[in-house]
Scaffold this motif. Sequence first.
Motif, mmCIF file in Angstrom:
data_model
loop_
_atom_site.group_PDB
_atom_site.id
_atom_site.type_symbol
_atom_site.label_atom_id
_atom_site.label_comp_id
_atom_site.label_asym_id
_atom_site.label_seq_id
_atom_site.Cartn_x
_atom_site.Cartn_y
_atom_site.Cartn_z
ATOM 1 N N ASN A 18 38.767 35.451 40.541
ATOM 2 C CA ASN A 18 39.766 34.830 40.402
ATOM 3 C C ASN A 18 39.721 34.758 39.284
ATOM 4 O O ASN A 18 38.789 34.239 38.534
ATOM 5 N N SER B 127 42.337 43.802 41.807
ATOM 6 C CA SER B 127 42.914 43.751 40.301
ATOM 7 C C SER B 127 43.948 45.192 39.266
ATOM 8 O O SER B 127 43.562 46.050 40.552
ATOM 9 N N ASN C 184 36.759 43.361 39.800
ATOM 10 C CA ASN C 184 37.301 42.858 38.697
ATOM 11 C C ASN C 184 36.066 42.495 38.008
ATOM 12 O O ASN C 184 35.474 42.019 36.920
ATOM 13 N N GLU D 31 43.612 44.902 36.597
ATOM 14 C CA GLU D 31 43.684 44.824 35.161
ATOM 15 C C GLU D 31 42.063 46.086 35.261
ATOM 16 O O GLU D 31 41.438 45.693 35.832
ATOM 17 N N PHE E 13 36.294 40.414 43.384
ATOM 18 C CA PHE E 13 37.114 41.062 42.932
ATOM 19 C C PHE E 13 36.610 39.178 42.480
ATOM 20 O O PHE E 13 37.135 38.695 43.605
#
Length: 237
Positions: free
Chosen positions: A107, A33, A82, A35, A105
Amino acid sequence: MKKLVLLLLMIICNVSYSQKIEFLERNDITEKSKEKLFVFLCSETNLTDSKLAAKIKVTGKSNDTFLLFQTIKHEAQKIGTNAFKFEKFNKVDKENGELILSLYFCNDSVFEENYKNIPKNKIYIFGDQNVNKTKREDFTINGVEYEIISGKFKEFELKIGEQLKINKGGGKTGKTYWVNGEKDKIAMFFSFTGIGLTENTHNLDIGNSTVKVKADPFNIIDPNFGLTLLNIFEPQE
């Protein structure tokens, strides 16, 4: 003033590092990620297309669950995850507890599905996070008096099109929040003891947007931490 803020942040960081961290599982992930998100994954969310990067256990004082949570969050962002899934919280002894989270992680499609599973149009009021005490806090919802005890939470329905009034204290020093019921409005989490806020402002990450909330005696808790607390605290009738 700036030096004081920096000093406080350094103290917070040093305390978080003093927690005992253990990787129960660790997997390499190729995609990471960009972010700094740390999104709560609901148990109903399909994680088939998500990558499990690690399962972490952190042990520390049970009277500061937010610090345990932040310690894992710090590790999660270092390895590029994330999102997280709550696994377990145990009391080790009278003073210490251990929190276990699995780090993923994910999407955007997973976040979209997960958002559908997050409670909507509900208000959660949390007691003090020191589960070793029986501190009581009084408050009112639409004029009706309630109390909340340490380590517990109360749930209230927020009807679409109606307004819910939360009041803590009376007179000039009292604090009131009005919350409107709207379609697909994400649940909101409140405390009267500063749970989940370590600075004057706090960014609330909910997967696709960020809201800044100013800290005061009546606090709005980060939804991701709030959803975690629902698994740690006990419901109060």
